[in-house]
Scaffold this motif. Structure first.
Motif, PDB file in Angstrom:
ATOM      1  N   LEU A 133       0.831  -1.212   0.000  1.00  0.00           N
ATOM      2  CA  LEU A 133       0.000   0.000   0.000  1.00  0.00           C
ATOM      3  C   LEU A 133       0.862   1.258   0.000  1.00  0.00           C
ATOM      4  O   LEU A 133       0.593   2.201  -0.748  1.00  0.00           O
ATOM      5  CB  LEU A 133      -0.913   0.010   1.223  1.00  0.00           C
ATOM      6  CG  LEU A 133      -2.085  -0.956   1.188  1.00  0.00           C
ATOM      7  CD1 LEU A 133      -2.948  -0.758   2.399  1.00  0.00           C
ATOM      8  CD2 LEU A 133      -2.902  -0.743  -0.065  1.00  0.00           C
ATOM      9  N   LEU A 134       1.916   1.249   0.818  1.00  0.00           N
ATOM     10  CA  LEU A 134       2.751   2.453   0.896  1.00  0.00           C
ATOM     11  C   LEU A 134       3.476   2.705  -0.422  1.00  0.00           C
ATOM     12  O   LEU A 134       3.546   3.842  -0.889  1.00  0.00           O
ATOM     13  CB  LEU A 134       3.768   2.318   2.037  1.00  0.00           C
ATOM     14  CG  LEU A 134       3.170   2.385   3.437  1.00  0.00           C
ATOM     15  CD1 LEU A 134       4.242   2.218   4.486  1.00  0.00           C
ATOM     16  CD2 LEU A 134       2.448   3.700   3.642  1.00  0.00           C
ATOM     17  N   ILE A 148       2.555   1.704  -3.405  1.00  0.00           N
ATOM     18  CA  ILE A 148       1.596   2.143  -4.427  1.00  0.00           C
ATOM     19  C   ILE A 148       1.217   3.597  -4.194  1.00  0.00           C
ATOM     20  O   ILE A 148       1.150   4.397  -5.138  1.00  0.00           O
ATOM     21  CB  ILE A 148       0.362   1.217  -4.430  1.00  0.00           C
ATOM     22  CG1 ILE A 148       0.749  -0.101  -5.093  1.00  0.00           C
ATOM     23  CG2 ILE A 148      -0.793   1.866  -5.169  1.00  0.00           C
ATOM     24  CD1 ILE A 148      -0.365  -1.070  -5.225  1.00  0.00           C
ATOM     25  N   ALA A 149       1.017   3.976  -2.925  1.00  0.00           N
ATOM     26  CA  ALA A 149       0.664   5.372  -2.648  1.00  0.00           C
ATOM     27  C   ALA A 149       1.776   6.298  -3.120  1.00  0.00           C
ATOM     28  O   ALA A 149       1.515   7.353  -3.698  1.00  0.00           O
ATOM     29  CB  ALA A 149       0.406   5.572  -1.157  1.00  0.00           C
ATOM     30  N   HIS A 150       3.028   5.870  -2.898  1.00  0.00           N
ATOM     31  CA  HIS A 150       4.145   6.718  -3.344  1.00  0.00           C
ATOM     32  C   HIS A 150       4.188   6.816  -4.870  1.00  0.00           C
ATOM     33  O   HIS A 150       4.301   7.899  -5.438  1.00  0.00           O
ATOM     34  CB  HIS A 150       5.468   6.162  -2.823  1.00  0.00           C
ATOM     35  CG  HIS A 150       6.659   6.859  -3.379  1.00  0.00           C
ATOM     36  ND1 HIS A 150       6.980   8.143  -3.027  1.00  0.00           N
ATOM     37  CD2 HIS A 150       7.571   6.485  -4.302  1.00  0.00           C
ATOM     38  CE1 HIS A 150       8.047   8.521  -3.699  1.00  0.00           C
ATOM     39  NE2 HIS A 150       8.425   7.535  -4.476  1.00  0.00           N
ATOM     40  N   VAL A 193       1.835   6.403  -6.988  1.00  0.00           N
ATOM     41  CA  VAL A 193       0.683   7.090  -7.540  1.00  0.00           C
ATOM     42  C   VAL A 193       0.787   8.594  -7.304  1.00  0.00           C
ATOM     43  O   VAL A 193       0.271   9.396  -8.063  1.00  0.00           O
ATOM     44  CB  VAL A 193      -0.563   6.450  -6.885  1.00  0.00           C
ATOM     45  CG1 VAL A 193      -1.640   7.434  -6.683  1.00  0.00           C
ATOM     46  CG2 VAL A 193      -1.053   5.280  -7.703  1.00  0.00           C
ATOM     47  N   SER A 194       1.529   8.983  -6.259  1.00  0.00           N
ATOM     48  CA  SER A 194       1.644  10.410  -5.979  1.00  0.00           C
ATOM     49  C   SER A 194       2.669  11.084  -6.876  1.00  0.00           C
ATOM     50  O   SER A 194       2.730  12.302  -6.933  1.00  0.00           O
ATOM     51  CB  SER A 194       2.020  10.633  -4.520  1.00  0.00           C
ATOM     52  OG  SER A 194       3.370  10.321  -4.331  1.00  0.00           O
TER      53      SER A 194
END
Lengths: 365, 534
Positions: free
Chosen positions: B460-461, B463-465, B467-468
């Protein structure tokens, strides 16, 4: 972090996924047990009735978003109820969000601790879950929506893969007799489900940031249908594998189904897939609720960004999730007893807001 | 009275203006003075050569001149044949008119047989030109200098690309000379909309940076932003294209590169034709392309030269290789240390009986093996080629085998570690491979702490990075998140060229249509072949 001065914009597709994960994040594991416990083999009928309840809710939320236009929930409340009442509403919302988020964190953590990692301390799960949510929220809604877009289909594939593996063990005989005990148990099975289906009120928080506002009815119906279908599959799966009596006594029928799978002769159980979408979905649910409250607080205090509130609310959530409950039984009891209070926030408050705004003729669109 | 004060004021202002102007020194019409000033500037520089010559005509009129250049940067053949010979040979119908005091510089420069000649008056420009490999011709009585472009230094020729090799497709690679690189690209795009803008950066290195794009295809705002960022570079030196990349990148702290680096002209031109902007840096054999999307890490140029069915398979294999190389050690740790229940009993028995006597936890074993593998990789890349095979033999075969038989490492850990190492080489991009080292470490740590739970959190972390991230405004994970269905045509599959009609939506190009093929009748019957055409 980046682009905090820009208003976030999310697409129709992203909003549907956000709503789905808001409801299914925890409902996928907790709700089937609650429904099957009362409705037995007619649980799927309960779910379908719940879908109608969800659509009814969606109608209220849709009408309200139409009234709200580009205003967000708390600004609109201030317009309709006035400053003093808005302060009361904000306090109630803060308590509601911290409590519901604490409960979600505790549920997710308890399943992990109770079943997979019994020797790991509980605070480790609570802190990591909230920390991940805090990081996601500090990136902003667009990043949350886009990460969900990336991961949601992985969650869905993990879930459907399990269903596919189980399909050879299903027996349709377990679903009969239909309505054997009349309609009463089916309606009784509805009650806990209303809590989850009225969580769709998150649309009120996303509404000002959706690019195409005329698609809101489509978003809501799409979300309700996907949620309903997935829940029907879960409920039917549990009943058709274990039979209504055994399924009613299982704590987590979906989890038991995952442990029942044998695939390809090399995999004995599909637990990792379950952990993946349970933790992933749970964290996204926590993230969305955390985002909602900090977003509302930002608008309440009329600030430029919400980063100040994230650590404060985060610590509150960790506190509630760790010390408010002593064990799993208390969590379950808390959920059962607090359904009316949660419904008051999720359903009564929007309905009142809609009614009063209609009566006072306040329309911001 | 008032008028006098005003005049006095304007005089002062004029003086100031003149003082400001005179800071930019220009050549004077006295040769000795010019030469003295230049010698002062080139004080303590021994490799600048001042060649004094005397121009004469038949009537024995003469004119002093001096040719200044750096011998190691210029082509001496050109100096002899094309500059000195025509200048020093007196010609019969000489129209130089050397007797006249006012000399026309054009007539002298007409005698020089070199294609690129410019007339300059500022000393600063003259110095920079000499340092860049030009020859400067100063002539007595003329207050301007002639700068003659005669660069000719030792460099390699256009060779095969080393890193991005393909079986099919052109095998030219970029080299260190920016003009040659530009020529390689020009040869592929023959259109006057292909624009190039030059910047010179670095106080000491005076490195040329060129921004190339197609006007009317590339998004105006992206081009403007890239030019703005290149313009804003303030540095003493530019070491290579990597230096420029990190200076103009959106996310300098991220382990993922958001600008593509290639050494193939066909990749660079394909990027430009898709609506991207490329940045060339002098002295560096790779060219930057921006904006870049995550998926391009898994795309090889070969995909566009092969059959599209095979491309689909190759991309799936590469994607699996990517997943295996980041996730396999972590999955292995989490299965064996936390979730043994999912494996069949016999397999667990086999693995654990083989591991009997191994002293370390699995996580430590995987980390040690991973570092060991990276060490061998690094060693083989750095040492002389003749010693390479001995390192691999000792390092991989003898050490690995001995470690297992001595009971220090489990045999299964070695298998998993080697599989991870091999799957790394499936990926076409070297930079991306190095990034994955970090990701693999994160996943291993997550798995070592709490099994599958830790892996999920790290997923999750990460992917969040990812995607940002944005590359010049374009979301890095673009066709996947935000979802753009039309762009999936070149994502996991590469659809046949016939239906690849639009440019990528996510690049927001100005001209969206790439091609517009009319449906042609694609078959004809045999009698159409045999019949005579009327």
């Amino acid at each position: 972090m980046r682009g905090e001065n820009l208003e976030a914009r999310i697409s129709t597709h992203q909003t549907i996924l956000l709503l789905i994960v808001t409801v299914l994040g925890t409902a996928i594991l907790l709700l089937p047990e609650l429904i099957i416990h009362n409705a037995r083999q007619d649980a799927w009928l309960s779910v379908i009735l719940l879908m109608f309840f969800g659509l009814f809710n969606a109608g209220i939320y849709y009408l309200l978003t139409k009234q709200m236009g580009n205003k967000d929930l708390i600004t609109f409340t201030r317009l309709v109820f006035g400053r003093v009442l808005t302060f009361v509403v904000m306090t109630i919302l803060l308590i509601y969000f911290v409590f519901i988020n604490g409960t979600i964190v505790r549920e997710v953590a308890e399943v992990m601790k109770g079943i997979y990692l019994p020797r790991t301390p509980l605070w480790f799960f609570n802190c990591t879950i909230v920390l991940t949510a805090v990081i996601l929220v500090s990136y902003g809604l667009e990043v949350i929506a886009r990460s969900l877009e990336m991961t949601f289909y992985l969650f869905l594939i993990s879930f459907l893969l399990t269903v596919l593996m189980l399909s050879k063990d299903l027996s349709f005989a377990a679903l009969q007799p239909i309505l054997g005990n009349g309609l009463a148990p089916v309606v009784k099975g509805l009650y806990p489900g209303t809590l989850f289906f009225s969580e769709l009120f998150m649309i009120l928080i996303f509404a000002p940031q959706i690019t195409k506002k005329n698609k809101i009815p489509k978003i809501l119906t799409g979300a309700v249908i996907v949620i309903g279908v997935v829940l029907t599959i879960v409920v039917c799966l549990a009943v058709m594998i274990f039979g209504p009596n055994l399924a009613a006594n299982l704590t987590f029928p979906l989890l038991s189904a995952h442990r029942y799978v044998q695939a390809f002769g090399i995999i004995e159980r599909l637990d990792p897939l379950f952990i993946f979408y349970w933790i992933g979905g749970g964290i996204f649910k926590v993230t969305i609720f955390l985002y909602a409250i900090v977003y509302l607080m930002k608008n309440f205090f009329e600030l430029a960004n919400y980063h100040v509130f994230i650590p404060i609310v985060g610590v509150g959530i960790i506190y509630i999730s760790l010390y408010y409950f002593d064990n799993v039984v208390e969590v379950a009891l808390f959920i059962e007893q607090s359904v009316p209070y949660f419904l008051a926030v999720q359903l009564l408050y929007p309905a009142l807001l809609l009614l009063v705004s209609k009566l006072r003729g306040i329309n911001c669109s | 009275m008032w008028k006098e004060v005003k005049d006095w004021f304007t005089d002062i202002l004029k003086c100031n203006c003149q003082a400001k102007l005179s800071r930019k020194e220009t050549f004077t019409d006295k040769l000795n003075q010019n030469q003295k000033r230049l010698k002062l500037k080139f004080d303590n520089i021994e490799d600048v050569k001042f060649r004094n010559i005397t121009l004469t005509d038949e009537a024995n009129n003469y004119l002093e001149a001096v040719l200044i250049y750096i011998p190691s940067l210029v082509d001496k053949g050109i100096i002899n044949d094309n500059i000195l010979t025509p200048l020093l040979t007196p010609q019969s119908e000489d129209k130089l008119g050397l007797l006249e005091e006012e000399k026309n510089i054009k007539e002298i420069s007409n005698k020089i047989n070199v294609e690129d000649i410019t007339e300059i008056c500022e000393i600063e420009t003259g110095i920079n030109d000499i340092l860049a490999g030009n020859a400067l011709l100063l002539i007595n009585h003329i207050s301007c200098a002639v700068s003659i472009s005669i660069q000719g230094w030792q460099e390699r020729s256009v060779e095969r690309p080393i890193i991005e090799r393909t079986v099919r497709g052109p095998s030219e690679g970029f080299m260190e000379n920016i003009e040659v690189n530009l020529g390689l690209m020009r040869r592929r795009i023959k259109n006057n909309d292909f624009k190039i803008e030059t910047f010179t950066k670095g106080k000491y290195t005076q490195t040329q940076i060129k921004v190339a794009y197609i006007k009317g295809v590339a998004n105006k705002k992206i081009v403007k932003e890239i030019k703005k960022r290149v313009q804003s570079i303030q540095t003493g030196q530019i070491i290579g294209s990597r230096h420029v990349l990190e200076l103009i990148e959106d996310n300098p702290l991220s382990p993922f590169d958001t600008i593509y680096e290639t050494e193939r002209p066909d990749v660079a031109t394909a990027g430009i034709l898709e609506g991207r902007v490329s940045v060339l840096v002098d002295g560096s054999p790779s060219v930057l392309i921006a904006p870049m999307l995550f998926m391009e890490n898994l795309v090889s140029p070969e995909d566009y030269y092969n059959n599209f069915y095979y491309t689909f398979v190759a991309r799936i294999i590469r994607f699996l290789g990517f997943l295996v190389s980041i996730l396999l050690p972590a999955l292995y740790i989490s299965f064996l240390a936390f979730h043994q229940e999912i494996l069949p009993l016999t397999l667990v028995n086999t693995i654990y009986s083989a591991r009997e006597g191994v002293p370390f936890p699995i996580a430590i074993e995987m980390i040690v093996f991973g570092l060991f593998f990276e060490g061998i990789k690094e060693a083989v890349a750095r040492i002389p080629q003749a010693l390479g095979s001995s390192v691999t033999i000792v390092g991989a075969l003898i050490l690995g085998d001995a470690a297992i038989s001595a009971g220090v490492l489990g045999a299964d850990s070695v298998i998993i570690g080697s599989l991870t190492g091999i799957s790394m080489f499936v990926l076409p991009s070297v930079e991306f491979n190095n990034t994955l080292l970090l990701l693999r470490g994160l996943f291993v740590i997550g798995a070592a702490i709490s099994g599958f739970y830790g892996i999920t959190i790290v997923v999750l972390l990460v992917i969040a990075h990812l995607v940002s991230l944005r590359s010049f405004g374009v979301p890095y994970m673009s066709p996947a998140a935000p979802l753009q269905i039309t762009d999936l045509k070149d994502f996991f599959i590469r659809v046949p060229y016939l239906i690849m009609k639009t440019r990528p939506q996510s690049l927001e190009t100005e001209n969206k249509v790439r091609q517009d093929n009319y449906p042609v009748k694609r078959y004809f019957f045999k009698y159409e072949l045999t019949e005579n055409e009327e």
